[in-house]
Design a protein around this motif. Structure first.
Motif, PDB file in Angstrom:
ATOM      1  N   MET A 244       6.602 -37.808 -10.382  1.00 51.31           N
ATOM      2  CA  MET A 244       7.029 -38.367 -11.667  1.00 51.31           C
ATOM      3  C   MET A 244       8.401 -37.819 -12.053  1.00 51.31           C
ATOM      4  O   MET A 244       8.753 -36.702 -11.716  1.00 51.31           O
ATOM      5  CB  MET A 244       6.031 -37.989 -12.769  1.00 51.31           C
ATOM      6  CG  MET A 244       4.656 -38.575 -12.556  1.00 51.31           C
ATOM      7  SD  MET A 244       4.619 -40.344 -12.842  1.00 51.31           S
ATOM      8  CE  MET A 244       4.801 -40.371 -14.608  1.00 51.31           C
ATOM      9  N   MET A 245       9.142 -38.590 -12.797  1.00 51.72           N
ATOM     10  CA  MET A 245      10.420 -38.109 -13.320  1.00 51.72           C
ATOM     11  C   MET A 245      10.158 -37.041 -14.361  1.00 51.72           C
ATOM     12  O   MET A 245       9.143 -37.049 -15.048  1.00 51.72           O
ATOM     13  CB  MET A 245      11.213 -39.251 -13.938  1.00 51.72           C
ATOM     14  CG  MET A 245      11.584 -40.360 -12.973  1.00 51.72           C
ATOM     15  SD  MET A 245      12.551 -41.623 -13.811  1.00 51.72           S
ATOM     16  CE  MET A 245      12.756 -42.808 -12.496  1.00 51.72           C
ATOM     17  N   GLN A 246      11.072 -36.131 -14.503  1.00 53.54           N
ATOM     18  CA  GLN A 246      10.956 -35.084 -15.507  1.00 53.54           C
ATOM     19  C   GLN A 246      11.630 -35.510 -16.790  1.00 53.54           C
ATOM     20  O   GLN A 246      12.722 -36.045 -16.766  1.00 53.54           O
ATOM     21  CB  GLN A 246      11.608 -33.789 -15.000  1.00 53.54           C
ATOM     22  CG  GLN A 246      10.936 -33.221 -13.757  1.00 53.54           C
ATOM     23  CD  GLN A 246       9.525 -32.764 -14.046  1.00 53.54           C
ATOM     24  OE1 GLN A 246       9.271 -32.138 -15.071  1.00 53.54           O
ATOM     25  NE2 GLN A 246       8.607 -33.080 -13.157  1.00 53.54           N
ATOM     26  N   LYS A 247      10.976 -35.252 -17.942  1.00 55.68           N
ATOM     27  CA  LYS A 247      11.619 -35.536 -19.229  1.00 55.68           C
ATOM     28  C   LYS A 247      12.497 -34.349 -19.590  1.00 55.68           C
ATOM     29  O   LYS A 247      12.049 -33.213 -19.600  1.00 55.68           O
ATOM     30  CB  LYS A 247      10.577 -35.784 -20.324  1.00 55.68           C
ATOM     31  CG  LYS A 247      11.198 -36.054 -21.663  1.00 55.68           C
ATOM     32  CD  LYS A 247      10.254 -36.722 -22.625  1.00 55.68           C
ATOM     33  CE  LYS A 247       9.120 -35.818 -23.019  1.00 55.68           C
ATOM     34  NZ  LYS A 247       8.259 -36.449 -24.042  1.00 55.68           N
ATOM     35  N   VAL A 248      13.754 -34.613 -19.902  1.00 57.56           N
ATOM     36  CA  VAL A 248      14.725 -33.569 -20.185  1.00 57.56           C
ATOM     37  C   VAL A 248      15.236 -33.748 -21.596  1.00 57.56           C
ATOM     38  O   VAL A 248      15.538 -34.858 -22.008  1.00 57.56           O
ATOM     39  CB  VAL A 248      15.911 -33.633 -19.198  1.00 57.56           C
ATOM     40  CG1 VAL A 248      16.912 -32.532 -19.499  1.00 57.56           C
ATOM     41  CG2 VAL A 248      15.407 -33.529 -17.768  1.00 57.56           C
TER      42      VAL A 248
ATOM     43  N   HIS B  87       7.712 -48.683 -11.349  1.00 57.95           N
ATOM     44  CA  HIS B  87       7.131 -47.525 -10.675  1.00 57.95           C
ATOM     45  C   HIS B  87       7.054 -46.300 -11.584  1.00 57.95           C
ATOM     46  O   HIS B  87       6.046 -45.596 -11.613  1.00 57.95           O
ATOM     47  CB  HIS B  87       7.945 -47.171  -9.430  1.00 57.95           C
ATOM     48  CG  HIS B  87       7.587 -45.852  -8.835  1.00 57.95           C
ATOM     49  ND1 HIS B  87       6.405 -45.626  -8.165  1.00 57.95           N
ATOM     50  CD2 HIS B  87       8.240 -44.659  -8.842  1.00 57.95           C
ATOM     51  CE1 HIS B  87       6.356 -44.372  -7.774  1.00 57.95           C
ATOM     52  NE2 HIS B  87       7.453 -43.754  -8.176  1.00 57.95           N
ATOM     53  N   ASP B  88       8.118 -46.063 -12.345  1.00 55.75           N
ATOM     54  CA  ASP B  88       8.175 -44.820 -13.118  1.00 55.75           C
ATOM     55  C   ASP B  88       9.237 -44.947 -14.202  1.00 55.75           C
ATOM     56  O   ASP B  88      10.100 -45.822 -14.153  1.00 55.75           O
ATOM     57  CB  ASP B  88       8.506 -43.651 -12.199  1.00 55.75           C
ATOM     58  CG  ASP B  88       8.121 -42.309 -12.796  1.00 55.75           C
ATOM     59  OD1 ASP B  88       7.487 -42.304 -13.867  1.00 55.75           O
ATOM     60  OD2 ASP B  88       8.455 -41.269 -12.200  1.00 55.75           O
ATOM     61  N   ALA B  89       9.165 -44.061 -15.184  1.00 51.67           N
ATOM     62  CA  ALA B  89      10.155 -44.037 -16.270  1.00 51.67           C
ATOM     63  C   ALA B  89      10.316 -42.617 -16.780  1.00 51.67           C
ATOM     64  O   ALA B  89       9.440 -41.769 -16.596  1.00 51.67           O
ATOM     65  CB  ALA B  89       9.734 -44.965 -17.412  1.00 51.67           C
ATOM     66  N   ALA B  90      11.432 -42.367 -17.411  1.00 52.60           N
ATOM     67  CA  ALA B  90      11.695 -41.075 -18.044  1.00 52.60           C
ATOM     68  C   ALA B  90      12.561 -41.303 -19.272  1.00 52.60           C
ATOM     69  O   ALA B  90      13.290 -42.293 -19.354  1.00 52.60           O
ATOM     70  CB  ALA B  90      12.394 -40.113 -17.075  1.00 52.60           C
TER      71      ALA B  90
ATOM     72  N   ARG C 106      17.813 -41.956 -24.088  1.00 56.36           N
ATOM     73  CA  ARG C 106      18.101 -42.724 -22.890  1.00 56.36           C
ATOM     74  C   ARG C 106      16.807 -42.952 -22.130  1.00 56.36           C
ATOM     75  O   ARG C 106      16.068 -42.001 -21.837  1.00 56.36           O
ATOM     76  CB  ARG C 106      19.096 -42.003 -21.990  1.00 56.36           C
ATOM     77  CG  ARG C 106      19.672 -42.923 -20.903  1.00 56.36           C
ATOM     78  CD  ARG C 106      20.594 -42.181 -19.952  1.00 56.36           C
ATOM     79  NE  ARG C 106      19.847 -41.569 -18.862  1.00 56.36           N
ATOM     80  CZ  ARG C 106      20.385 -40.759 -17.952  1.00 56.36           C
ATOM     81  NH1 ARG C 106      21.660 -40.430 -18.038  1.00 56.36           N
ATOM     82  NH2 ARG C 106      19.652 -40.255 -16.984  1.00 56.36           N
ATOM     83  N   VAL C 107      16.526 -44.210 -21.831  1.00 51.94           N
ATOM     84  CA  VAL C 107      15.332 -44.585 -21.081  1.00 51.94           C
ATOM     85  C   VAL C 107      15.758 -44.971 -19.671  1.00 51.94           C
ATOM     86  O   VAL C 107      16.543 -45.909 -19.486  1.00 51.94           O
ATOM     87  CB  VAL C 107      14.587 -45.756 -21.757  1.00 51.94           C
ATOM     88  CG1 VAL C 107      13.372 -46.164 -20.919  1.00 51.94           C
ATOM     89  CG2 VAL C 107      14.152 -45.373 -23.167  1.00 51.94           C
TER      90      VAL C 107
ATOM     91  N   LEU D 117       6.941 -41.630 -22.014  1.00 54.82           N
ATOM     92  CA  LEU D 117       7.352 -42.627 -22.996  1.00 54.82           C
ATOM     93  C   LEU D 117       6.779 -42.373 -24.384  1.00 54.82           C
ATOM     94  O   LEU D 117       6.958 -43.200 -25.287  1.00 54.82           O
ATOM     95  CB  LEU D 117       6.937 -44.026 -22.524  1.00 54.82           C
ATOM     96  CG  LEU D 117       7.577 -44.508 -21.222  1.00 54.82           C
ATOM     97  CD1 LEU D 117       7.032 -45.886 -20.851  1.00 54.82           C
ATOM     98  CD2 LEU D 117       9.096 -44.549 -21.340  1.00 54.82           C
ATOM     99  N   THR D 118       6.113 -41.263 -24.598  1.00 54.05           N
ATOM    100  CA  THR D 118       5.510 -41.007 -25.909  1.00 54.05           C
ATOM    101  C   THR D 118       5.867 -39.611 -26.409  1.00 54.05           C
ATOM    102  O   THR D 118       6.478 -38.810 -25.700  1.00 54.05           O
ATOM    103  CB  THR D 118       3.981 -41.174 -25.838  1.00 54.05           C
ATOM    104  OG1 THR D 118       3.436 -41.169 -27.156  1.00 54.05           O
ATOM    105  CG2 THR D 118       3.346 -40.074 -25.008  1.00 54.05           C
TER     106      THR D 118
END
Length: 434
Positions: A1-5, A141-144, A161-162, A251-252
């Motif tokens: 998974m992408m990391q939220k920064v 597939h994925d989002a961050a 930024r999404v 996303l939350t």
């Protein structure tokens, strides 16, 4: 998974989400071909008007915003500027324009957009590939989400930024686009805030990731928010996939607030409420004009009148800002719509043909305090087709603007369109990544 920064970024997003309508009138003495001022206005327009947008949005595939390359504006600029009170009632003009504007549907809910597509779309629901493969041939597939700009240090950010990666189940190329929605956690309705350009994806490659950067201007009190993404195959009306907070935790729980809540040492109760831009004089009929007038209505919540002046800046094709002129001092009277002011310009030399953005900086005439500083909040200030008098005698070769008020990259971009009146279908999810 992408990391939220979570980080800080002082760069302002360079475009706006909300579109405005324009009027088709033009100075008959010039007999010039009609052209648009803002990217979302009618193609037969020389006037654009708008209130402050709730969000301003730009698309890019890097953390930093990168100016477009192009010929620099000469520092040896020759121009004629005047400033004076205007008798325009921008509030009434805006209402009249919006009443005629078939595109003027800002801040629609997801359910409203779905109903529009179901009622009005003449597009086929899905492609042959989708019908054959059971509608799972395209998927997110994925989002961050990355958060920027917390000027007051309260833990709530005014820019997000999404990033998302759309993939295909088959080794082939597909044209897709996405609609983005936002809501406060606990609310039932999703509010649409951006539709991407059409971009190209190939198989399950990660190199076609797409990014949308948004600054929140007004209407977003400090709270936890969440984002949802609907994916479409270009040319067809059904949703092929949806990624929301229940599918991807990134996303939350997004701590956001609009910039009016980003309090600092100086707070202002005086602000730009409406802006209108008009363009005139295109001798060579190339769609670039050499004269313009920017009319604005400034309001104040103060119990007393306020003396202000305005600094005007411009930049070409997303480059550096250049100071242009300072208006005379004028008085703002509360919320009055009868104190509009106008700055008019006639460019003589040093301004190559291009799409110029303008910026208004409102200054308290007595204290020197900056009361407001606006540009992307108002689409009439963006992508204005201008050139100087020296250039207005030959055909210009500047690149045309995008068809939306945002510039795009990410994926393999195949064109810039305004998406409208499409349909709904739930999507089958696929989450395997090669």
């Amino acid at each position: 998974m992408m990391q939220k920064v979570t980080t800080k970024l002082s760069t302002v997003a360079a475009a706006v989400l909300l579109a405005v309508l324009a009027t088709p009138e033009l100075n008959a003495a010039e007999n010039a071909e009609l052209t648009s001022v803002a990217a979302e206005t009618s193609s037969e327009a020389t006037t654009a008007i708008a209130k402050r947008a709730r969000t301003t949005t730009t698309v890019n595939n890097k953390l930093e915003t990168t100016p477009l390359k192009g010929e620099a504006v000469s520092l040896q600029r020759q121009n004629i500027y005047t400033s004076q009170p205007s008798d325009a009632n921008l509030e009434e003009e805006l209402k009249a324009f919006q009443a005629l504007d078939l595109k003027n549907t800002p801040n629609q809910t997801r359910a409203e957009l779905q109903k529009q597509r179901e009622r009005s779309s003449e597009l086929p629901k899905s492609s042959a590939t989708a019908q054959k493969s059971g509608l799972d041939h395209l998927y997110i597939h994925d989002a961050a989400v990355l958060l920027f700009d917390d000027d007051d240090g309260d833990g709530y950010y005014s820019q997000l930024r999404v990033d998302f990666d759309a993939d295909a189940a088959y080794d082939d190329y597909y044209d897709v686009y996405a609609e983005l929605f936002i809501r406060r956690i606990g609310d039932s309705q999703w509010t649409h805030y951006y539709t991407t350009d059409v971009f190209e994806i190939h198989y399950d490659y990660s190199s076609d990731e797409y990014s949308v950067t948004t600054r929140l201007n007004t209407g977003f009190p400090p709270d936890e928010y969440e984002v949802l993404i609907d994916l479409f195959e270009y040319g067809y009306s059904d949703i092929v996939d949806t990624l929301g907070p229940y599918d991807d935790y990134d996303l939350t729980n997004l701590p956001l607030e609009d910039k009016t809540y980003e309090s600092s040492n100086v707070s202002s109760d005086t602000y730009v409420d409406n802006v209108k831009t008009e363009i005139f004089t295109d001798k060579d009929d190339d769609g670039f004009y050499r004269e313009f007038a920017i009319t604005f209505d400034i309001d104040t919540q103060s119990s007393s009148d306020r003396d202000v002046y305005v600094n005007l800046y411009q930049r070409r094709n997303g480059g550096d800002w250049y100071f242009e002129t300072e208006s005379d001092v004028f008085t703002v009277y509360g919320y009055s719509s009868e104190d509009a002011y106008e700055i008019s310009g006639n460019w003589q030399s040093g301004y190559p043909a291009g799409y110029y953005d303008f910026r208004l900086e409102v200054i308290d005439a007595n204290t020197g305090e900056v009361l407001d500083d606006v540009s992307p909040e108002f689409s009439p200030l963006l992508q204005v087709p201008l050139e100087d008098a020296d250039s207005d005698t030959r055909e210009s070769t500047s690149n045309p603007p995008s068809s939306t008020t945002s510039s795009g990259s990410g994926g393999g971009s195949t064109g810039l369109i305004t998406i409208g009146l499409l349909g709904l279908l739930g999507a089958w999810r696929r989450r395997v990544k090669r």
